[in-house]
Design a protein around this motif. Structure first.
Motif, short mmCIF file in Angstrom:
data_model
loop_
_atom_site.label_atom_id
_atom_site.label_comp_id
_atom_site.label_asym_id
_atom_site.label_seq_id
_atom_site.Cartn_x
_atom_site.Cartn_y
_atom_site.Cartn_z
N GLY A 39 0.77 -1.24 0.00
CA GLY A 39 0.00 0.00 0.00
C GLY A 39 0.80 1.28 0.00
O GLY A 39 0.26 2.34 0.34
N LYS A 40 2.06 1.23 -0.40
CA LYS A 40 2.88 2.45 -0.42
C LYS A 40 2.31 3.47 -1.40
O LYS A 40 2.17 4.65 -1.06
CB LYS A 40 4.33 2.12 -0.79
CG LYS A 40 5.03 1.19 0.19
CD LYS A 40 6.44 0.87 -0.25
CE LYS A 40 6.54 0.20 -1.60
NZ LYS A 40 6.02 -1.18 -1.68
N SER A 41 1.99 3.02 -2.60
CA SER A 41 1.45 3.93 -3.61
C SER A 41 0.09 4.45 -3.19
O SER A 41 -0.24 5.63 -3.41
CB SER A 41 1.35 3.24 -4.97
OG SER A 41 2.63 2.94 -5.46
N ARG A 42 -0.71 3.61 -2.58
CA ARG A 42 -2.03 4.03 -2.11
C ARG A 42 -1.89 5.08 -1.01
O ARG A 42 -2.63 6.06 -0.98
CB ARG A 42 -2.81 2.81 -1.59
CG ARG A 42 -4.14 3.14 -0.98
CD ARG A 42 -5.16 3.57 -2.04
NE ARG A 42 -6.40 3.92 -1.40
CZ ARG A 42 -6.84 5.17 -1.28
NH1 ARG A 42 -6.18 6.16 -1.80
NH2 ARG A 42 -7.97 5.43 -0.66
N GLN A 62 8.27 9.37 -11.62
CA GLN A 62 7.94 7.95 -11.67
C GLN A 62 9.09 7.16 -12.28
O GLN A 62 9.43 7.35 -13.44
CB GLN A 62 6.68 7.76 -12.53
CG GLN A 62 6.27 6.32 -12.71
CD GLN A 62 5.75 5.70 -11.44
OE1 GLN A 62 4.86 6.24 -10.79
NE2 GLN A 62 6.30 4.55 -11.07
N CYS A 63 9.67 6.29 -11.49
CA CYS A 63 10.73 5.41 -11.99
C CYS A 63 10.07 4.17 -12.60
O CYS A 63 9.07 3.69 -12.08
CB CYS A 63 11.67 5.00 -10.87
SG CYS A 63 12.46 6.41 -10.06
N THR A 76 12.55 13.79 -16.99
CA THR A 76 12.15 14.21 -18.34
C THR A 76 10.67 13.90 -18.59
O THR A 76 9.97 14.71 -19.19
CB THR A 76 13.02 13.55 -19.43
OG1 THR A 76 12.93 12.13 -19.34
CG2 THR A 76 14.47 13.99 -19.31
N ARG A 77 10.22 12.77 -18.10
CA ARG A 77 8.80 12.42 -18.28
C ARG A 77 7.92 13.42 -17.54
O ARG A 77 6.90 13.88 -18.06
CB ARG A 77 8.54 11.00 -17.75
CG ARG A 77 7.15 10.54 -17.95
CD ARG A 77 6.84 10.33 -19.43
NE ARG A 77 5.43 9.99 -19.57
CZ ARG A 77 4.56 10.67 -20.29
NH1 ARG A 77 4.96 11.70 -21.00
NH2 ARG A 77 3.31 10.32 -20.34
N ASP A 163 8.43 4.27 -7.02
CA ASP A 163 9.19 3.09 -7.45
C ASP A 163 10.69 3.38 -7.54
O ASP A 163 11.36 3.06 -8.52
CB ASP A 163 8.66 2.54 -8.78
CG ASP A 163 7.26 1.96 -8.63
OD1 ASP A 163 6.97 1.39 -7.56
OD2 ASP A 163 6.47 2.08 -9.58
N ALA A 164 11.22 3.96 -6.47
CA ALA A 164 12.62 4.38 -6.43
C ALA A 164 13.60 3.23 -6.60
O ALA A 164 14.76 3.46 -6.96
CB ALA A 164 12.91 5.12 -5.13
#
Length: 188
Positions: A39-42, A62-63, A76-77, A163-164
């Protein structure tokens, strides 16, 4: 399915307390780590949702696994997204979009030239300095840092590095530089 955040309320509260310190001008670093699927992203999304009602600037780098060998891909993204670049844009349109977004911030012409070059563009008003590769890398990193400083002066800045574990070495060095240079600014 989304992770139930009720089990993470304590962490969310702690992160939001850190954000209060950021609003007061004290930079904070928060690291969410753990196994995939916990649940890190959440939790990061919940933080962003909580901050959406107040003046702040949110930056997400975002990696991506298949881009871990591409220098500064998360940056860059994000630059392309922040400038509203579209796949159908010509190089000239892409360059103009970036310039239109960055000029009002007061970035130095050299910084804008470096940022354009970072995404493979050029602009007649913002020529890239001619320098050795290592020097060019340093001034490009400094240009991104200047951009972050100017953003943090406008409003508290939330920088999310997602997502390091897939970060490329150049982006990792840039993150360290941003954290070091903005330690006295409104950054989390």
């Amino acid at each position: 399915a989304q992770t139930n955040l009720s089990a993470r309320e304590a962490e969310l509260s702690q992160i939001l307390r850190c954000w209060e310190a950021v609003r007061a001008g004290q930079a904070q670093t928060v690291v969410l780590s753990g196994e995939a699927g916990i649940g890190k992203s959440r939790l990061a999304r919940a933080v962003k949702d909580s901050l959406a009602v107040e003046p702040c600037i949110m930056v997400q780098w975002q990696c991506i696994r298949h881009r871990s060998g591409s220098a500064l891909h998360p940056v860059t993204r994000w630059m392309e997204q922040a400038a509203g670049m579209r796949v159908t844009d010509s190089s000239t349109q892409r360059g103009e979009r970036l310039v239109c977004v960055r000029e009002p911030l007061g970035l130095a012409p050299q910084d804008i030239g470096c940022l354009l070059a970072l995404i493979g563009l050029s602009h007649e008003r913002y020529p890239l300095i001619e320098a050795a590769a290592e020097h060019l890398k340093r001034v490009t990193h400094e240009a991104v840092v200047h951009w972050m400083v100017l953003l943090a002066r406008q409003a508290p800045l939330l920088l999310v590095l997602e997502d390091a574990h897939w970060i490329d070495p150049s982006s990792s060095g840039l993150v360290a530089l941003v954290l070091d240079e903005l330690r006295a600014d409104r950054l989390m």
